[in-house]
Design a protein around this motif. Structure first.
Motif, mmCIF file in Angstrom:
data_model
loop_
_atom_site.group_PDB
_atom_site.id
_atom_site.type_symbol
_atom_site.label_atom_id
_atom_site.label_comp_id
_atom_site.label_asym_id
_atom_site.label_seq_id
_atom_site.Cartn_x
_atom_site.Cartn_y
_atom_site.Cartn_z
ATOM 1 N N VAL A 1 0.833 -1.209 0.000
ATOM 2 C CA VAL A 1 0.000 0.000 0.000
ATOM 3 C C VAL A 1 0.866 1.256 0.000
ATOM 4 N N THR A 2 1.857 1.315 0.903
ATOM 5 C CA THR A 2 2.625 2.566 1.008
ATOM 6 C C THR A 2 3.504 2.778 -0.228
ATOM 7 N N MET B 1 1.310 4.081 -2.845
ATOM 8 C CA MET B 1 1.009 5.508 -2.627
ATOM 9 C C MET B 1 2.188 6.383 -3.067
ATOM 10 N N ASN B 2 3.399 5.861 -2.869
ATOM 11 C CA ASN B 2 4.592 6.551 -3.330
ATOM 12 C C ASN B 2 4.525 6.743 -4.861
ATOM 13 N N ILE C 1 1.717 6.820 -6.580
ATOM 14 C CA ILE C 1 0.647 7.807 -6.825
ATOM 15 C C ILE C 1 1.217 9.220 -6.665
ATOM 16 N N ILE D 1 -2.634 6.721 -11.406
ATOM 17 C CA ILE D 1 -3.409 6.917 -10.161
ATOM 18 C C ILE D 1 -4.630 5.996 -10.171
ATOM 19 N N ALA E 1 -5.411 3.165 -7.436
ATOM 20 C CA ALA E 1 -6.550 3.376 -6.522
ATOM 21 C C ALA E 1 -7.529 2.203 -6.604
ATOM 22 N N HIS F 1 5.684 9.369 2.340
ATOM 23 C CA HIS F 1 4.949 9.796 1.136
ATOM 24 C C HIS F 1 3.441 9.619 1.340
ATOM 25 N N THR F 2 3.075 8.507 1.949
ATOM 26 C CA THR F 2 1.655 8.189 2.121
ATOM 27 C C THR F 2 0.971 9.218 3.025
ATOM 28 N N LEU G 1 -8.530 11.064 -1.062
ATOM 29 C CA LEU G 1 -7.306 10.264 -1.038
ATOM 30 C C LEU G 1 -6.972 9.872 0.409
ATOM 31 N N ILE H 1 -6.544 6.076 1.885
ATOM 32 C CA ILE H 1 -5.358 5.622 2.635
ATOM 33 C C ILE H 1 -5.796 5.035 3.983
ATOM 34 N N THR I 1 -1.694 7.342 8.866
ATOM 35 C CA THR I 1 -2.122 8.604 8.238
ATOM 36 C C THR I 1 -1.571 9.809 9.011
#
Ligand code: NAD
Length: 364
Positions: free
Chosen positions: A165-166, A169-170, A172, A196, A200, A257-258, A294, A298, A305
């Protein structure tokens, strides 16, 4: 349409579950006869499998890659390349392994075939990095960009879901900043928006079933596009903030980044309307709430977060805002230190950002 510059960066991509079996054909296509397989010590057995697939086209495995590419490892590796008279590099692994292959290529011009197993995207960029005396130097040189990339989602099935996931997101984040880059162009913006979208949609599916290879393939596709965005146009405030937080406070790269990305989108939204439209289309959400949407995505994926959760100390926020704003750099919205401090405070406590978060403050 506005004028723009687009420079194609060629690479040959073999994409799909099971495509690792093409490695030997691809090494022959590059005209190589004495390749070596580079990996981390943790992925040595995977490197051995790749070496077996290559058979007589391979002279050995070099499982010496470690994070941040220390110069000492590069020098030892160069000696081994010379000793074995290697004519090409096959690298299997994440950004750290690809980083070692790139550092070797920088000194030798040896061609690279990359087989990524994470979502970092380094395989698509001409960016190299090397650490000497604790300082990481980076640069750009087309000689380090892999000539061929094999994306086989089978190899990502073992990536833990948190990291999936992270690091997704990096990727994204690369796409988001490409959309409002100083040298943005419509070709890379198309790729960025689709990157993206692909991430997603696929990340929640991977969380439900980490062995869903269709979803893993979609995520890999999104990360490929994110890597292309990163390697093609300049990044802005988000990357600068994350670089500061990672470099000065040792916060984990992908998690940082996330946490930061939704807040930077909120900060930049009023100055990057076309990017906001593209992100909204990609997330399938309302243009007036892309940052919040977004953030919700997350949160639903169960990763941190807030900066507090990933090791930031509240008393360091002020200094972080100073470091991140001390050298001028491009960002669609001018950098205001007070607002950056406010942004870092919101990211520290994990507040859900809105599109107006920094508009109200700015007009105070
Ligand atoms: P990584 O390469 O450091 O890998 C982390 C760990 O995960 C390693 O131990 C690795 O062996 C293991 N691993 C890799 N794939 C795995 C898998 N499928 N299953 C289980 N374990 C696996 O991590 P990363 O996030 O890919 O790379 C981060 C580094 O890459 C950073 O140093 C970053 O600066 C760099 N990077 C460079 C670029 C560029 O363009 N030059 C782009 C993105 C990232």
């Amino acid at each position: 349409m506005e004028t723009f510059l687009y420079e194609a960066q060629p690479s040959r991509v073999i994409f799909g579950v099971g495509s690792l079996k093409e490695v030997s054909t691809e090494i022959k296509a590059l005209g190589l006869k004495k390749a070596i397989v580079i990996a981390t010590p943790e992925q040595e057995s995977l490197a051995q499998e790749v070496a077996e697939l290559l058979g007589s086209l391979c002279v050995g495995v070099h499982a010496a890659a470690i994070q941040h590419v220390p110069i000492e490892i590069v020098e030892k590796s160069l000696e081994r390349m010379l000793e074995l008279q290697v004519d090409g590099l096959v690298v299997v692994g994440g950004g750290s392994s690809i980083g070692l292959a790139k550092a070797i290529a920088l000194k030798t011009s040896l061609p690279i075939l990359a087989i990524p197993t994470t979502y970092a995207g380094s395989e698509m960029t001409p960016i190299w990095g090397m650490t000497e005396n604790g300082i990481k130097k980076t640069g750009k040189d087309t000689v380090v960009k892999p000539k061929t990339v094999i994306y086989d989602a089978n190899l990502t099935a073992t990536l833990p879901t948190g990291l999936t996931v992270t690091s997704g997101m990096n990727a994204i984040a690369h796409c988001v900043e490409a959309l409002y880059a100083e040298n943005a162009n419509p070709i890379i913006s198309l790729l960025a928006e689709d990157g993206i979208r692909a991430l997603a949609i696929s990340l929640p599916k991977i969380l439900d079933d980490p062995n869903d290879l269709d979803a893993r393939s979609d995520a890999q596709y999104g990360c490929w596009l994110g890597g292309m965005a990163l390697g093609s146009v300049g990044m802005a405030m988000h990357h600068k903030l994350c670089h500061t937080l990672g470099g000065s406070y040792n916060l984990p790269h992908a998690e940082t980044h996330t946490v930061i990305l939704p807040h930077v989108i909120s900060y930049n939204a009023s100055h990057a309307p076309e990017a906001v439209k593209a992100i909204a289309r990609a997330l399938g959400t309302d243009e007036s709430d892309v940052a919040g949407s977004l953030f919700d995505l997350i949160k639903s994926l169960g990763v941190p977060t807030s900066l507090a959760e990933i090791g930031m100390k509240e008393e360091d926020l002020n200094q972080a805002a100073e470091i991140a704003t001390e050298n001028p750099y491009y960002n669609p919205r001018p950098i205001e230190k007070d607002l950056i401090l406010e942004l870092l405070g919101n990211a520290f406590s994990g507040v859900r950002p809105t599109q107006e978060s920094y508009e109200i403050s700015a007009s105070k």
